[in-house]
Design a protein around this motif. Structure first.
Motif, PDB file in Angstrom:
ATOM      1  N   LEU A 186      -6.219   8.116  -5.727  1.00 31.10           N
ATOM      2  CA  LEU A 186      -5.543   7.164  -4.646  1.00 31.10           C
ATOM      3  C   LEU A 186      -6.018   5.856  -4.787  1.00 31.10           C
ATOM      4  O   LEU A 186      -5.526   4.583  -4.404  1.00 31.10           O
ATOM      5  CB  LEU A 186      -4.619   7.709  -3.303  1.00 31.10           C
ATOM      6  CG  LEU A 186      -4.430   8.975  -3.951  1.00 31.10           C
ATOM      7  CD1 LEU A 186      -4.244   9.843  -2.417  1.00 31.10           C
ATOM      8  CD2 LEU A 186      -2.893   8.854  -3.765  1.00 31.10           C
ATOM      9  N   ARG A 187      -7.220   6.224  -4.210  1.00 29.45           N
ATOM     10  CA  ARG A 187      -7.481   4.249  -4.318  1.00 29.45           C
ATOM     11  C   ARG A 187      -7.828   3.562  -5.149  1.00 29.45           C
ATOM     12  O   ARG A 187      -7.305   2.304  -5.152  1.00 29.45           O
ATOM     13  CB  ARG A 187      -9.234   4.519  -3.682  1.00 29.45           C
ATOM     14  CG  ARG A 187      -9.604   4.693  -2.667  1.00 29.45           C
ATOM     15  CD  ARG A 187     -10.682   5.125  -2.140  1.00 29.45           C
ATOM     16  NE  ARG A 187     -11.590   3.978  -1.911  1.00 29.45           N
ATOM     17  CZ  ARG A 187     -12.441   3.059  -1.901  1.00 29.45           C
ATOM     18  NH1 ARG A 187     -13.354   4.503  -1.863  1.00 29.45           N
ATOM     19  NH2 ARG A 187     -12.618   1.497  -1.732  1.00 29.45           N
TER      20      ARG A 187
ATOM     21  N   ARG B 178     -12.312  18.373  -5.694  1.00 22.46           N
ATOM     22  CA  ARG B 178     -10.722  17.954  -6.317  1.00 22.46           C
ATOM     23  C   ARG B 178     -10.652  16.932  -4.842  1.00 22.46           C
ATOM     24  O   ARG B 178      -9.349  16.167  -5.604  1.00 22.46           O
ATOM     25  CB  ARG B 178      -9.845  19.262  -6.012  1.00 22.46           C
ATOM     26  CG  ARG B 178      -8.302  19.077  -6.273  1.00 22.46           C
ATOM     27  CD  ARG B 178      -8.250  20.212  -5.941  1.00 22.46           C
ATOM     28  NE  ARG B 178      -8.852  20.649  -7.380  1.00 22.46           N
ATOM     29  CZ  ARG B 178      -8.515  22.737  -7.061  1.00 22.46           C
ATOM     30  NH1 ARG B 178      -7.281  23.049  -6.759  1.00 22.46           N
ATOM     31  NH2 ARG B 178      -8.798  23.756  -8.492  1.00 22.46           N
TER      32      ARG B 178
ATOM     33  N   VAL C 264      -5.228  17.086  -0.330  1.00 22.63           N
ATOM     34  CA  VAL C 264      -5.676  16.196  -0.121  1.00 22.63           C
ATOM     35  C   VAL C 264      -4.685  16.542   1.469  1.00 22.63           C
ATOM     36  O   VAL C 264      -4.881  15.490   2.493  1.00 22.63           O
ATOM     37  CB  VAL C 264      -4.574  14.884  -0.235  1.00 22.63           C
ATOM     38  CG1 VAL C 264      -3.521  13.235  -0.147  1.00 22.63           C
ATOM     39  CG2 VAL C 264      -5.374  14.478  -2.137  1.00 22.63           C
ATOM     40  N   ILE C 265      -3.230  16.799   1.047  1.00 22.09           N
ATOM     41  CA  ILE C 265      -2.612  16.886   2.175  1.00 22.09           C
ATOM     42  C   ILE C 265      -2.972  18.304   3.357  1.00 22.09           C
ATOM     43  O   ILE C 265      -3.064  17.672   4.654  1.00 22.09           O
ATOM     44  CB  ILE C 265      -1.217  17.785   2.279  1.00 22.09           C
ATOM     45  CG1 ILE C 265      -0.868  16.641   1.656  1.00 22.09           C
ATOM     46  CG2 ILE C 265      -0.678  17.799   3.475  1.00 22.09           C
ATOM     47  CD1 ILE C 265       0.613  16.809   0.990  1.00 22.09           C
TER      48      ILE C 265
ATOM     49  N   THR D  99      -8.548  11.209  -4.311  1.00 20.27           N
ATOM     50  CA  THR D  99      -8.573  10.090  -3.256  1.00 20.27           C
ATOM     51  C   THR D  99      -9.174   9.167  -3.837  1.00 20.27           C
ATOM     52  O   THR D  99      -8.490   7.476  -3.849  1.00 20.27           O
ATOM     53  CB  THR D  99      -9.300  10.349  -1.913  1.00 20.27           C
ATOM     54  OG1 THR D  99     -10.864  11.005  -2.804  1.00 20.27           O
ATOM     55  CG2 THR D  99      -9.215  10.987  -0.852  1.00 20.27           C
TER      56      THR D  99
ATOM     57  N   LEU E  34      -4.656   2.015  -4.736  1.00 19.82           N
ATOM     58  CA  LEU E  34      -4.151   0.943  -4.000  1.00 19.82           C
ATOM     59  C   LEU E  34      -4.596   0.078  -4.833  1.00 19.82           C
ATOM     60  O   LEU E  34      -4.676  -1.645  -4.185  1.00 19.82           O
ATOM     61  CB  LEU E  34      -4.623   1.776  -3.113  1.00 19.82           C
ATOM     62  CG  LEU E  34      -4.143   2.154  -2.260  1.00 19.82           C
ATOM     63  CD1 LEU E  34      -5.059   2.462  -0.761  1.00 19.82           C
ATOM     64  CD2 LEU E  34      -2.826   1.528  -1.733  1.00 19.82           C
ATOM     65  N   ASP E  35      -6.257  -0.494  -5.124  1.00 18.16           N
ATOM     66  CA  ASP E  35      -7.026  -1.261  -5.816  1.00 18.16           C
ATOM     67  C   ASP E  35      -6.695  -2.112  -6.896  1.00 18.16           C
ATOM     68  O   ASP E  35      -6.577  -3.443  -7.134  1.00 18.16           O
ATOM     69  CB  ASP E  35      -8.559  -0.990  -5.951  1.00 18.16           C
ATOM     70  CG  ASP E  35      -9.565  -0.538  -4.397  1.00 18.16           C
ATOM     71  OD1 ASP E  35      -8.795  -0.615  -3.540  1.00 18.16           O
ATOM     72  OD2 ASP E  35     -10.310   0.582  -4.901  1.00 18.16           O
TER      73      ASP E  35
ATOM     74  N   ASP F  52       0.770  -1.163  -0.279  1.00 14.15           N
ATOM     75  CA  ASP F  52      -0.098   0.403  -0.222  1.00 14.15           C
ATOM     76  C   ASP F  52       1.035   1.629  -0.414  1.00 14.15           C
ATOM     77  O   ASP F  52       0.543   2.040  -0.482  1.00 14.15           O
ATOM     78  CB  ASP F  52      -0.935   0.266   1.373  1.00 14.15           C
ATOM     79  CG  ASP F  52      -2.344  -0.589   1.008  1.00 14.15           C
ATOM     80  OD1 ASP F  52      -2.220  -1.697  -0.037  1.00 14.15           O
ATOM     81  OD2 ASP F  52      -2.896  -1.338   2.118  1.00 14.15           O
TER      82      ASP F  52
ATOM     83  N   LEU G  23       0.821   4.238  -2.824  1.00 15.61           N
ATOM     84  CA  LEU G  23       0.718   5.444  -2.140  1.00 15.61           C
ATOM     85  C   LEU G  23       1.176   6.769  -3.087  1.00 15.61           C
ATOM     86  O   LEU G  23       0.902   7.556  -3.636  1.00 15.61           O
ATOM     87  CB  LEU G  23       0.435   5.520  -0.543  1.00 15.61           C
ATOM     88  CG  LEU G  23      -1.475   5.204   0.048  1.00 15.61           C
ATOM     89  CD1 LEU G  23      -1.738   4.624   1.287  1.00 15.61           C
ATOM     90  CD2 LEU G  23      -2.204   5.668  -0.412  1.00 15.61           C
ATOM     91  N   GLU G  24       2.891   5.863  -2.555  1.00 13.44           N
ATOM     92  CA  GLU G  24       3.460   6.812  -3.405  1.00 13.44           C
ATOM     93  C   GLU G  24       3.395   6.905  -4.550  1.00 13.44           C
ATOM     94  O   GLU G  24       3.465   7.972  -5.182  1.00 13.44           O
ATOM     95  CB  GLU G  24       4.990   6.529  -2.870  1.00 13.44           C
ATOM     96  CG  GLU G  24       5.963   7.250  -3.125  1.00 13.44           C
ATOM     97  CD  GLU G  24       6.466   8.501  -2.184  1.00 13.44           C
ATOM     98  OE1 GLU G  24       6.144   8.548  -0.516  1.00 13.44           O
ATOM     99  OE2 GLU G  24       6.955   9.500  -2.623  1.00 13.44           O
TER     100      GLU G  24
ATOM    101  N   PHE H 162       0.014   8.866  -5.263  1.00 10.20           N
ATOM    102  CA  PHE H 162       1.000  10.494  -5.271  1.00 10.20           C
ATOM    103  C   PHE H 162       1.333  11.538  -6.399  1.00 10.20           C
ATOM    104  O   PHE H 162       1.220  12.357  -5.802  1.00 10.20           O
ATOM    105  CB  PHE H 162       1.622  10.598  -3.875  1.00 10.20           C
ATOM    106  CG  PHE H 162       0.661  11.482  -2.948  1.00 10.20           C
ATOM    107  CD1 PHE H 162      -0.723  12.072  -2.172  1.00 10.20           C
ATOM    108  CD2 PHE H 162       1.468  12.275  -2.920  1.00 10.20           C
ATOM    109  CE1 PHE H 162      -0.473  13.085  -1.526  1.00 10.20           C
ATOM    110  CE2 PHE H 162       1.936  14.201  -2.245  1.00 10.20           C
ATOM    111  CZ  PHE H 162       0.266  14.038  -1.600  1.00 10.20           C
TER     112      PHE H 162
ATOM    113  N   ASP I 164      -3.462  -2.131  -7.326  1.00 10.17           N
ATOM    114  CA  ASP I 164      -2.831  -3.044  -6.691  1.00 10.17           C
ATOM    115  C   ASP I 164      -2.848  -4.502  -5.971  1.00 10.17           C
ATOM    116  O   ASP I 164      -2.127  -5.348  -6.596  1.00 10.17           O
ATOM    117  CB  ASP I 164      -1.812  -2.611  -5.893  1.00 10.17           C
ATOM    118  CG  ASP I 164      -0.343  -3.599  -5.320  1.00 10.17           C
ATOM    119  OD1 ASP I 164       0.792  -3.206  -5.925  1.00 10.17           O
ATOM    120  OD2 ASP I 164      -0.717  -3.152  -3.858  1.00 10.17           O
ATOM    121  N   ALA I 165      -4.335  -4.268  -5.237  1.00  5.30           N
ATOM    122  CA  ALA I 165      -4.749  -6.302  -5.249  1.00  5.30           C
ATOM    123  C   ALA I 165      -5.184  -5.945  -6.175  1.00  5.30           C
ATOM    124  O   ALA I 165      -4.878  -7.963  -5.957  1.00  5.30           O
ATOM    125  CB  ALA I 165      -5.833  -5.223  -4.290  1.00  5.30           C
TER     126      ALA I 165
END
Lengths: 184, 416
Positions: free
Chosen positions: A165-166, A157, A130-131, A162, A169-170, A111, A115-116, A119, A172-173
């Protein structure tokens, strides 16, 4: 106390400004570092924002909005740093990031990596919202004020960022699951 | 085979954890000291100063009249002193006569466009993997740009109709920053790879592979030919502490460092010469816009110290510069009278602030007659980037148009 210090700084008291800067510089640098993903650029952005704060502090209308105003200067400085970096294509992958991340038990290694990567694919404006929202804890209306955009734009925005980013992650899964399937 | 998807709550937790884990624990040890050291000597803006506000506010408020008169008197004395100094100093060359405006060259990734003053695209040509950042020759009869791929790049020379005149294979790398010799016979350009930058000079009509005129070890970039053709200004220096402005002869000999006091020199907007060939303007990393004379003397700050100012471009008559200045409201465009910049005393007079949208951090483009400036604007919320033709005197209304997000780079100079 903080308001009194701000008012003294607005009146030109450099010692008061030094107090404000000392109190804010750590979180400002951390925020800038997260946005620009580069130590030197984060330093420059932080320094630029604080120097501009000193220059223009007397034009601040509401001392109670000092924090938001300061972060607005910081975001503007980060935008400038990212534009320069993008033209040079010198945003390097920071190995130190990965070593820092690996000590954190809260996020899976895969993750963190995704994420990196996800991002880094966000533009400066998306990174900033986001930050400010998830790391600095500003509400969406506050984010909109700091970044200087309408509330609806801030919401969309954050949502777009997000979602991206999600998706990283997904994806990658799915890749992981596919790899397991192929081995089986 | 099952797929895992993250729930919104899990995702936000992961995101917050990741942000907190990757945020640095502390700032660099000397950062606060540097900030305070800088602010201690930084002049604050008075309360009535609105960063990026109308320039008129500098002299219109009644309470400022007395102070303005005093400043004007001091300025007058200094102008007289400058005039005397110039009269006894070296004689500048005659600037190129003002020309008529032709077509504007604009570029985006993979395409070069020629547009007129109304923003209408007249001609287009693909540029492969390169940005279509073409450069007009000084007589406006030739255009140079990069084509192909970084692994197999070409320098292409065309006429104003975009008919190819020469196609020259150049060494692999990112090819950019073209600068024509004043006589139009040669082109200086930079090739940047992952590890180094080198400068080349090639005959505009020749077809052979050029050889670099700089040593790879100095990481040379962004050549800019002097108006008299005798020198090429460029940036060199590997580490940020050594990046400075240099000049050399057209064959690469006689390399001389010009900037000494200014912080690291930034090459992204190029190095415009004043039309008399006396001085070169340059942007520094977080230290404003500076100028230095061609012999390395008279290095002076133009737009001050800690201001986020950059991308200076000089008007064709050499009297004004357009510059991008970062304010708390974003990047704004200023037109500054250059004739009042004296030595290292910052006496810049803000002539006008260009109204309209924010400026991108890109150079403004002066028309050859000095009556208009092409501005690359930007918006924060996405969408097409506005391009504008503005009047540097702020009299005529600005014309806004969109040219597929292409960046205006140069304005063709036609004979007077």
């Amino acid at each position: 106390m903080q308001r009194e210090t701000i008012e003294r700084a607005m009146a030109g008291d450099h010692d008061a400004f030094a107090q404000l800067a000392a109190g804010a510089i750590r979180s400002m640098y951390a925020t800038a570092r997260l946005i620009v993903r580069d130590d030197a650029a984060a330093e420059d952005a932080t320094q630029e924002a604080l120097v501009n704060a000193w220059r223009f502090l007397s034009s601040l209308r509401d001392p109670d909005r000092f924090d938001a105003w300061l972060y607005r200067l910081l975001i503007n400085a980060c935008r400038g740093q990212l534009r320069r970096s993008n033209r040079h294509d010198v945003i390097d992958v920071d190995v130190a990031d990965l070593s820092r991340q690996s000590a954190d038990p809260g996020v899976e290694l895969a993750d963190r990596d995704q994420l990196e990567r996800g991002f880094r694919r966000l533009d400066a404006e998306q990174r900033a919202v986001v930050i400010l929202h998830f790391y600095r804890g500003y509400s969406v209306p506050e984010v909109a004020e700091i970044v200087g955009i309408p509330l609806g734009t801030a919401k969309s925005r954050i949502h777009r960022a997000t979602t991206a980013l999600r998706a990283a992650l997904d994806a990658d899964a799915r890749l992981g699951a596919a790899a397991e399937g192929s081995r089986a | 085979m099952s797929e895992r998807t993250t729930s919104p709550i899990d995702f936000e937790r992961s995101l917050v954890d990741w942000l907190e884990a990757t945020a640095p624990d502390r700032e660099p040890a000397d950062l606060l000291g540097r900030v305070l050291e800088t602010t201690l000597v930084t002049r604050r803006r008075p309360g009535w100063w609105k960063p990026g506000g109308p320039a008129a506010s500098l002299w219109q408020p009644r309470q400022m009249i007395g102070r303005t008169l005093a400043v004007a008197a001091v300025l007058l004395l200094l102008i007289l002193a400058l005039a005397v100094a110039l009269a006894v100093g070296s004689r500048p060359q005659e600037p190129l006569p003002l020309g008529r405006p032709g077509l504007i060259v604009a570029g985006r990734l993979g395409e070069l466009l020629l547009v007129d003053e109304s923003g209408a695209v007249q001609r287009r040509v693909p540029t492969g993997e390169f940005w279509g950042y073409g450069a007009w020759s000084r007589d406006g009869t030739r255009l140079a740009y990069a084509d192909g791929a970084a692994t197999d790049p070409f320098l292409v020379v065309t006429n104003p109709e975009l008919d190819e005149v020469a196609r020259i294979r150049v060494p692999a790398g990112t090819v950019a920053a073209f600068s024509w010799s004043p006589d139009g016979r040669q082109i200086a350009f930079g090739v940047v790879t992952e590890t180094e930058g080198q400068i080349y000079v090639v005959d505009a009509a020749a077809g052979k592979v050029p050889v670099p005129i700089t040593d790879s070890s100095i990481d040379a970039r962004a050549p800019s030919w002097s108006p008299d053709g005798s020198l090429i200004a460029f940036r060199a220096g590997v580490s940020i502490n050594t990046q400075a402005l240099f000049v050399m002869q057209r064959d690469g000999t006689g390399i001389t460092r010009l900037s000494q006091q200014a912080r690291a020199v930034v090459e992204t907007c190029g190095f415009p010469w004043t039309p008399d060939g006396r001085s070169i303007l340059f942007e520094t990393r977080f230290a404003g816009v500076w100028a230095v004379d061609r012999d390395g003397t008279n290095e002076r700050e133009i737009i001050g110290g800690t201001m986020d100012a950059g991308c200076p471009t000089v008007s064709p008559d050499g009297k004004r510069i357009a510059v991008n200045v970062g304010t708390e409201r974003g990047m704004r465009g200023w037109i500054v009278n250059l004739d009042l910049v004296i030595g290292d005393v910052n006496l810049v007079r803000l002539h006008t602030e260009v109204p309209g949208p924010l400026w991108d951090r890109l150079p403004a483009v002066w028309s050859p007659d000095g009556r208009s400036i092409g501005v690359n604007g930007r918006v924060l919320d996405g969408g097409p980037m506005p391009r504008l033709i503005v009047d540097p005197d702020g009299v005529r209304p600005a014309r806004t148009f969109f040219i597929d997000n292409a960046v205006m780079i140069g304005w063709q100079r036609l004979p007077p």
